[in-house]
Design an enzyme around this catalytic site. Structure first.
Site, PDB file in Angstrom:
ATOM      1  N   SER A  30     -10.540 -19.160  11.562  1.00 48.08           N
ATOM      2  CA  SER A  30      -9.503 -18.513  10.739  1.00 48.08           C
ATOM      3  C   SER A  30      -9.812 -17.022  10.659  1.00 48.08           C
ATOM      4  O   SER A  30     -10.972 -16.598  10.828  1.00 48.08           O
ATOM      5  CB  SER A  30      -9.528 -19.095   9.326  1.00 48.08           C
ATOM      6  OG  SER A  30      -8.714 -18.350   8.456  1.00 48.08           O
ATOM      7  N   TYR A  59     -14.070 -21.179   1.091  1.00 44.53           N
ATOM      8  CA  TYR A  59     -13.274 -21.380   2.319  1.00 44.53           C
ATOM      9  C   TYR A  59     -13.697 -20.373   3.394  1.00 44.53           C
ATOM     10  O   TYR A  59     -13.926 -20.752   4.548  1.00 44.53           O
ATOM     11  CB  TYR A  59     -11.775 -21.249   2.019  1.00 44.53           C
ATOM     12  CG  TYR A  59     -10.926 -21.459   3.260  1.00 44.53           C
ATOM     13  CD1 TYR A  59     -10.849 -22.714   3.869  1.00 44.53           C
ATOM     14  CD2 TYR A  59     -10.219 -20.409   3.838  1.00 44.53           C
ATOM     15  CE1 TYR A  59     -10.094 -22.909   5.018  1.00 44.53           C
ATOM     16  CE2 TYR A  59      -9.457 -20.594   4.988  1.00 44.53           C
ATOM     17  CZ  TYR A  59      -9.400 -21.852   5.571  1.00 44.53           C
ATOM     18  OH  TYR A  59      -8.658 -22.044   6.722  1.00 44.53           O
TER      19      TYR A  59
HETATM   20  P1  NDP Z   1      -2.281 -28.871   7.494  1.00 40.68           P
HETATM   21  O1  NDP Z   1      -2.608 -29.137   6.069  1.00 40.68           O
HETATM   22  O2  NDP Z   1      -0.871 -28.898   7.924  1.00 40.68           O
HETATM   23  O3  NDP Z   1      -3.130 -29.856   8.424  1.00 40.68           O
HETATM   24  C1  NDP Z   1      -4.443 -30.201   8.132  1.00 40.68           C
HETATM   25  C2  NDP Z   1      -4.794 -31.471   8.888  1.00 40.68           C
HETATM   26  O4  NDP Z   1      -6.160 -31.813   8.630  1.00 40.68           O
HETATM   27  C3  NDP Z   1      -3.948 -32.651   8.475  1.00 40.68           C
HETATM   28  O5  NDP Z   1      -3.548 -33.357   9.628  1.00 40.68           O
HETATM   29  C4  NDP Z   1      -4.886 -33.494   7.635  1.00 40.68           C
HETATM   30  O6  NDP Z   1      -4.553 -34.865   7.807  1.00 40.68           O
HETATM   31  C5  NDP Z   1      -6.213 -33.189   8.317  1.00 40.68           C
HETATM   32  N1  NDP Z   1      -7.361 -33.472   7.473  1.00 40.68           N
HETATM   33  C6  NDP Z   1      -7.730 -32.906   6.309  1.00 40.68           C
HETATM   34  N2  NDP Z   1      -8.840 -33.469   5.822  1.00 40.68           N
HETATM   35  C7  NDP Z   1      -9.198 -34.432   6.721  1.00 40.68           C
HETATM   36  C8  NDP Z   1     -10.238 -35.376   6.780  1.00 40.68           C
HETATM   37  N3  NDP Z   1     -11.188 -35.457   5.830  1.00 40.68           N
HETATM   38  N4  NDP Z   1     -10.301 -36.195   7.843  1.00 40.68           N
HETATM   39  C9  NDP Z   1      -9.370 -36.141   8.815  1.00 40.68           C
HETATM   40  N5  NDP Z   1      -8.348 -35.280   8.810  1.00 40.68           N
HETATM   41  C10 NDP Z   1      -8.263 -34.437   7.768  1.00 40.68           C
HETATM   42  O7  NDP Z   1      -2.925 -27.450   7.805  1.00 40.68           O
HETATM   43  P2  NDP Z   1      -3.091 -26.619   9.174  1.00 40.68           P
HETATM   44  O8  NDP Z   1      -2.485 -27.305  10.311  1.00 40.68           O
HETATM   45  O9  NDP Z   1      -2.672 -25.239   8.865  1.00 40.68           O
HETATM   46  O10 NDP Z   1      -4.674 -26.623   9.283  1.00 40.68           O
HETATM   47  C11 NDP Z   1      -5.370 -27.011  10.442  1.00 40.68           C
HETATM   48  C12 NDP Z   1      -6.634 -26.160  10.561  1.00 40.68           C
HETATM   49  O11 NDP Z   1      -6.250 -24.804  10.698  1.00 40.68           O
HETATM   50  C13 NDP Z   1      -7.567 -26.213   9.361  1.00 40.68           C
HETATM   51  O12 NDP Z   1      -8.899 -26.237   9.832  1.00 40.68           O
HETATM   52  C14 NDP Z   1      -7.288 -24.891   8.629  1.00 40.68           C
HETATM   53  O13 NDP Z   1      -8.400 -24.459   7.900  1.00 40.68           O
HETATM   54  C15 NDP Z   1      -7.000 -23.991   9.802  1.00 40.68           C
HETATM   55  N6  NDP Z   1      -6.247 -22.770   9.548  1.00 40.68           N
HETATM   56  C16 NDP Z   1      -5.017 -22.795   8.950  1.00 40.68           C
HETATM   57  C17 NDP Z   1      -4.309 -21.601   8.783  1.00 40.68           C
HETATM   58  C18 NDP Z   1      -2.993 -21.548   8.098  1.00 40.68           C
HETATM   59  O14 NDP Z   1      -2.621 -20.478   7.585  1.00 40.68           O
HETATM   60  N7  NDP Z   1      -2.210 -22.626   8.095  1.00 40.68           N
HETATM   61  C19 NDP Z   1      -4.842 -20.331   9.273  1.00 40.68           C
HETATM   62  C20 NDP Z   1      -6.144 -20.433   9.892  1.00 40.68           C
HETATM   63  C21 NDP Z   1      -6.794 -21.601  10.033  1.00 40.68           C
HETATM   64  P3  NDP Z   1      -4.662 -36.010   6.692  1.00 40.68           P
HETATM   65  O15 NDP Z   1      -4.388 -35.379   5.365  1.00 40.68           O
HETATM   66  O16 NDP Z   1      -3.618 -36.988   7.143  1.00 40.68           O
HETATM   67  O17 NDP Z   1      -6.050 -36.531   6.844  1.00 40.68           O
HETATM   68  C1  8X3 Z   2      -6.002 -19.791   6.517  1.00 43.89           C
HETATM   69  C2  8X3 Z   2      -5.573 -18.378   6.494  1.00 43.89           C
HETATM   70  O1  8X3 Z   2      -5.717 -16.175   5.215  1.00 43.89           O
HETATM   71  O2  8X3 Z   2      -5.219 -18.190   3.949  1.00 43.89           O
HETATM   72  O3  8X3 Z   2      -7.233 -19.928   7.138  1.00 43.89           O
HETATM   73  O4  8X3 Z   2      -7.415 -17.809   4.760  1.00 43.89           O
HETATM   74  S1  8X3 Z   2      -6.009 -17.622   5.026  1.00 43.89           S
END
Ligand code: NDP
Ligand code: 8X3
Length: 255
Positions: free
Chosen positions: A143, A156
């Site tokens: 991220s 985080y």
């Molecule tokens: P979402 O919340 O849409 O997706 C997160 C996914 O992670 C879901 O499919 C959820 O599935 C799964 N998940 C969470 N906890 C668990 C667990 N214990 N075991 C298995 N699966 C799990 O968010 P994003 O798609 O945005 O996030 C994906 C990644 O990208 C994360 O690592 C996040 O930190 C990172 N990220 C996101 C950004 C953003 O702005 N959106 C920016 C930068 C990085 P379920 O709940 O069904 O288990």
């Molecule tokens: C998710 C993006 O800027 O909320 O990783 O940390 S931010």
């Protein structure tokens, strides 16, 4: 050598980036192992993509915090699909916007156990299959928070700095093998991320107000591009933000 139809294992495939990556890679003919805790969602996605693209799919419930669950998901995927070539350790979350001293144990543990331990468990279970195939690619999803810390994000941001370090260490550890290691590090992207973090739809909507953020598809395209490059080319790290976001905290908003 790259197989004709590599098998990709994606954690967190029930929404956001993970779902979008599954869609983008199915269209390229990759076979898919899709895991998340919400089994109904990954099962429906697996069925849809198998039908639409004629690829083999495997879906299972997995909790990346739990070693036995990750091991079972990985072994089941390898058996059903004949191996694993690409790992995408995508499952992750932020929980709250607490200052460090305010962070409740539950939120602290959710972030550390998912974003750090879950990534280690995913790579640890999957890597032997990449080695067996003699061709592999490991993706970490970091991220902007792993590059620029911000207030209210101490835990985080800490976990995402750790993801960046783990990707760099793994690249050193597998040097000499045909295993590429890439960290894709997005800025703000509209997925379920903010709803999970803030536990409130209205507050989550406000995060993206007046901004054109990245979409999950944009991030999936970054992964797809890294993966499709020739085998001798490794993108180490890709920091990708929308034009409206200049840094973790400087975001241009229209009225
Ligand atoms: P979402 O919340 O849409 O997706 C997160 C996914 O992670 C879901 O499919 C959820 O599935 C799964 N998940 C969470 N906890 C668990 C667990 N214990 N075991 C298995 N699966 C799990 O968010 P994003 O798609 O945005 O996030 C994906 C990644 O990208 C994360 O690592 C996040 O930190 C990172 N990220 C996101 C950004 C953003 O702005 N959106 C920016 C930068 C990085 P379920 O709940 O069904 O288990
Ligand atoms: C998710 C993006 O800027 O909320 O990783 O940390 S931010």
């Amino acid at each position: 050598m790259r197989p004709e139809h590599p098998v990709v294992l994606i954690t967190g495939a029930s929404s956001g980036f993970g779902e979008a990556m599954a869609r983008a890679l199915a269209a390229e003919g990759f076979h898919l192992a899709l895991g998340a805790r919400r089994l109904d969602r990954v099962q429906a996605l697996a069925e849809e993509l198998a039908e639409a693209h004629g690829v083999k799919t495997y879906a299972a419930a997995v909790d990346v915090q739990d070693s036995a669950s990750v091991d079972a998901f990985t072994a089941g995927a390898a058996q059903a699909l004949g191996g694993i070539h690409v790992l995408i350790a995508n499952a992750g979350l932020a929980s709250g916007t607490f200052k460090m001293w305010e962070t409740p144990d539950a939120d602290l543990e959710a972030m550390v156990r998912t974003n750090i331990e879950g990534v280690v468990k995913t790579v640890r279970a999957g890597l032997p299959h990449l080695r067996k195939a003699g061709w592999g690619h490991v993706f970490f999803i970091g991220s902007v928070a792993g590059h620029q810390p911000y207030e209210g994000g101490s835990v985080y941001c800490g976990t995402k700095f750790a993801v960046k370090a783990m990707a760099q260490s793994l690249r050193l550890e597998v040097n000499g093998e045909q295993i590429r290691v890439t960290s894709v590090d997005p800025g703000m992207a509209e997925t379920e991320f903010s709803t999970v973090r803030l536990k409130d739809d209205n507050k989550a909507e406000a995060v993206y107000k007046g901004v054109k953020p990245l979409s999950a598809h944009d991030v999936a395209e970054c992964v797809r591009w890294c993966l499709m490059l020739p085998d001798h080319v490794n993108i180490d790290q890709m920091l990708v933000k929308c034009v409206d976001q200049a840094s973790a905290q400087k975001v241009h908003r229209r009225a």
